[in-house]
Design an enzyme around this catalytic site. Structure first.
Site, PDB file in Angstrom:
ATOM      1  N   GLN A 108      24.670 -59.253  -4.526  1.00 29.92           N
ATOM      2  CA  GLN A 108      24.845 -60.684  -4.842  1.00 29.92           C
ATOM      3  C   GLN A 108      23.543 -61.466  -4.641  1.00 29.92           C
ATOM      4  O   GLN A 108      23.034 -62.134  -5.560  1.00 29.92           O
ATOM      5  CB  GLN A 108      25.928 -61.299  -3.950  1.00 29.92           C
ATOM      6  CG  GLN A 108      25.994 -62.830  -4.091  1.00 29.92           C
ATOM      7  CD  GLN A 108      26.894 -63.505  -3.082  1.00 29.92           C
ATOM      8  OE1 GLN A 108      27.997 -63.888  -3.407  1.00 29.92           O
ATOM      9  NE2 GLN A 108      26.416 -63.679  -1.845  1.00 29.92           N
ATOM     10  N   THR A 160      22.238 -62.419  10.045  1.00 29.65           N
ATOM     11  CA  THR A 160      23.566 -62.940   9.737  1.00 29.65           C
ATOM     12  C   THR A 160      24.217 -63.665  10.907  1.00 29.65           C
ATOM     13  O   THR A 160      23.986 -63.320  12.069  1.00 29.65           O
ATOM     14  CB  THR A 160      24.494 -61.783   9.316  1.00 29.65           C
ATOM     15  OG1 THR A 160      25.849 -62.216   9.356  1.00 29.65           O
ATOM     16  CG2 THR A 160      24.366 -60.573  10.225  1.00 29.65           C
ATOM     17  N   GLU A 168      27.104 -63.177  11.720  1.00 31.03           N
ATOM     18  CA  GLU A 168      27.944 -62.186  12.417  1.00 31.03           C
ATOM     19  C   GLU A 168      27.320 -61.788  13.761  1.00 31.03           C
ATOM     20  O   GLU A 168      28.011 -61.268  14.632  1.00 31.03           O
ATOM     21  CB  GLU A 168      28.116 -60.936  11.553  1.00 31.03           C
ATOM     22  CG  GLU A 168      29.213 -61.034  10.520  1.00 31.03           C
ATOM     23  CD  GLU A 168      30.622 -60.976  11.113  1.00 31.03           C
ATOM     24  OE1 GLU A 168      30.926 -60.026  11.835  1.00 31.03           O
ATOM     25  OE2 GLU A 168      31.397 -61.904  10.857  1.00 31.03           O
ATOM     26  N   TYR A 226      28.802 -53.636  12.241  1.00 32.43           N
ATOM     27  CA  TYR A 226      27.911 -54.368  11.337  1.00 32.43           C
ATOM     28  C   TYR A 226      27.092 -55.388  12.129  1.00 32.43           C
ATOM     29  O   TYR A 226      25.857 -55.445  12.024  1.00 32.43           O
ATOM     30  CB  TYR A 226      28.727 -55.059  10.241  1.00 32.43           C
ATOM     31  CG  TYR A 226      27.922 -56.031   9.397  1.00 32.43           C
ATOM     32  CD1 TYR A 226      27.104 -55.582   8.366  1.00 32.43           C
ATOM     33  CD2 TYR A 226      27.977 -57.411   9.641  1.00 32.43           C
ATOM     34  CE1 TYR A 226      26.359 -56.474   7.604  1.00 32.43           C
ATOM     35  CE2 TYR A 226      27.238 -58.302   8.887  1.00 32.43           C
ATOM     36  CZ  TYR A 226      26.425 -57.831   7.870  1.00 32.43           C
ATOM     37  OH  TYR A 226      25.682 -58.725   7.129  1.00 32.43           O
ATOM     38  N   LYS A 266      22.972 -55.502  12.903  1.00 34.05           N
ATOM     39  CA  LYS A 266      22.121 -56.614  12.473  1.00 34.05           C
ATOM     40  C   LYS A 266      21.373 -57.249  13.652  1.00 34.05           C
ATOM     41  O   LYS A 266      20.277 -57.788  13.489  1.00 34.05           O
ATOM     42  CB  LYS A 266      22.968 -57.652  11.738  1.00 34.05           C
ATOM     43  CG  LYS A 266      23.396 -57.218  10.335  1.00 34.05           C
ATOM     44  CD  LYS A 266      22.226 -57.286   9.341  1.00 34.05           C
ATOM     45  CE  LYS A 266      22.672 -57.028   7.918  1.00 34.05           C
ATOM     46  NZ  LYS A 266      21.618 -57.269   6.933  1.00 34.05           N
TER      47      LYS A 266
END
Ligand code: NAP
Ligand code: GDD
Length: 329
Positions: free
Chosen positions: A21, A132, A134, A156, A160
């Site tokens: 994306q 991110t 997150e 994840y 990161k």
């Protein structure tokens, strides 16, 4: 390596994750600014070029994979970039619970591979790392900014955090121009189908066309700070134009629940979301990030960055894209 712009050549950028994306929006943005864009493409039995179909003639593709050190060295040698944007990742949180080692290899060690390739081949280049929200995970304070403590809640998020600190450490230890952009959720019609905004937008269109009657989701109470990918790639570029490398939060500053997302999306076709949304514990995560809301004051003040597309416009664009793809009723 010689400076590629010294002889009046166009500025060159190497983008990993170009088929994703963000890669597609960033490639458009850089091409509009006259960059020569190189995209790292990993081998696949059927290449995933859908999002950049309209750009393939204007992008130079170089083979490579974040799992393979020598391919990254070659990609940098071949592209001779002034700017490297590392957008490649295993980016879906539920998959990271199922494939934690793969996620770490790509998202964490893969970033060190790229940083080392840059240090070896193009230490004068500038690099953007796709960090991110997150990483904040189980948030301690709201809104979250560059100083908020990290408490990741998934493999994840953990991967990161490692990559973020590797990016900071290569800057401090080796004097490289490396920036970490801590981006909150951003969406678009090019969003992967498994992410909640796209799943809901697609279902709204299918229900409106009579192809489905309901959509099944997980946690409706989770809150996210959702922006538009086209706005967020402008910030990636802006970070690399600064005099000094630094880390920046990119966010809208507003947060909504998944239920509110459903309300707005079903509202686009005049429907009440409660008539169509079911929940199933199968979509709950082993550990959840309940609330994210970003404070992008630093980006506003230093980069002059502001989001331009509202949440309502974003959701409307996503629903409209699905309706158009399905054709007239
Ligand atoms: P995306 O659509 O999932 O795209 C991921 C890209 O990474 C794809 O081009 C994919 O290539 C590539 N990739 C995966 N594994 C690779 C490997 N081993 N080697 C080389 N390339 C590999 O993700 P996105 O939404 O554009 O996000 C871009 C980056 O921003 C990611 O790092 C993501 O974690 C991070 N991020 C995203 C958001 C968000 O809300 N979108 C927010 C914060 C941070 P294939 O096409 O071959 O699979
Ligand atoms: N995917 C999904 N599917 N999520 C659901 C569903 C569902 O059926 N039902 C509820 N949710 C909730 C999730 O539990 C989560 O709290 C929220 O919707 C958003 O989920 P996703 O859209 O999958 O995104 P994410 O927040 O987990 O991760 C995205 O944003 C991160 C930035 O904060 C990804 O793009 C990450 O790569 C990115 O780093």
């Amino acid at each position: 390596m010689s400076d590629p712009t010294a002889s009046g050549e166009r500025r060159r950028a190497l983008v990993t994750g170009i088929t994703g994306q963000d890669g597609s929006y960033l490639a458009e943005f850089l091409l509009e600014r006259g960059y020569e864009v190189y995209g790292l493409l990993r081998r696949s039995s059927s290449p995933s070029l859908d999002r950049i179909e309209h750009l393939v003639e204007r992008i130079h593709f170089v083979g490579g994979d974040l799992l393979d050190q020598s391919s990254l060295v070659r990609a940098i040698q071949e592209s001779r970039p002034c700017e490297i944007y590392n957008l490649a990742a295993q980016s879906f949180v539920p998959t990271s619970f199922a494939e934690p080692v793969h996620t770490a290899e790509v998202n964490a060690v893969g970033v060190v591979r790229l940083l080392e390739a840059m240090r070896q081949v193009a230490p004068e280049a500038r690099m953007y790392q796709a960090s991110t929200s997150e990483m904040f995970g189980k948030v301690r304070t709201s809104p979250q900014n560059e100083k908020t403590a990290f408490h990741p809640r998934s493999p994840y998020g953990v991967s990161k955090v490692y990559a973020h600190w590797a990016t900071v450490n290569h800057r401090e230890a080796f004097d490289l121009f490396t920036c970490s952009g801590i981006l909150f959720n951003h969406e678009s019609p090019r969003r992967g189908e498994e992410f909640v905004t796209q799943k809901v937008a697609r279902s709204v269109a299918r229900i409106e066309r009579g192809l489905d009657s309901e959509v099944t989701l997980g946690n409706l109470d989770a809150r996210r700070d959702w922006g538009h990918a086209a706005d967020y790639v402008r910030a990636m570029w802006a970070m690399l134009q600064e005099d000094e490398p630094d880390d920046f939060v990119i966010a809208t500053g507003t947060t909504r629940t998944v239920a509110e997302l459903c309300e707005v999306a079903f509202g686009c076709v005049g429907r009440d979301w409660r008539d169509h949304v079911r929940t199933d514990p199968a979509f709950l995560r082993p550990a959840e990030v309940e609330l994210l809301v970003g404070d992008a004051t630093k980006s506003r003040e230093v980069l002059g960055w502001e989001p331009e597309i509202s949440f309502e416009e974003l959701v409307e664009e996503m629903v409209a894209a699905h309706l158009a793809a399905l054709g007239e009723a």
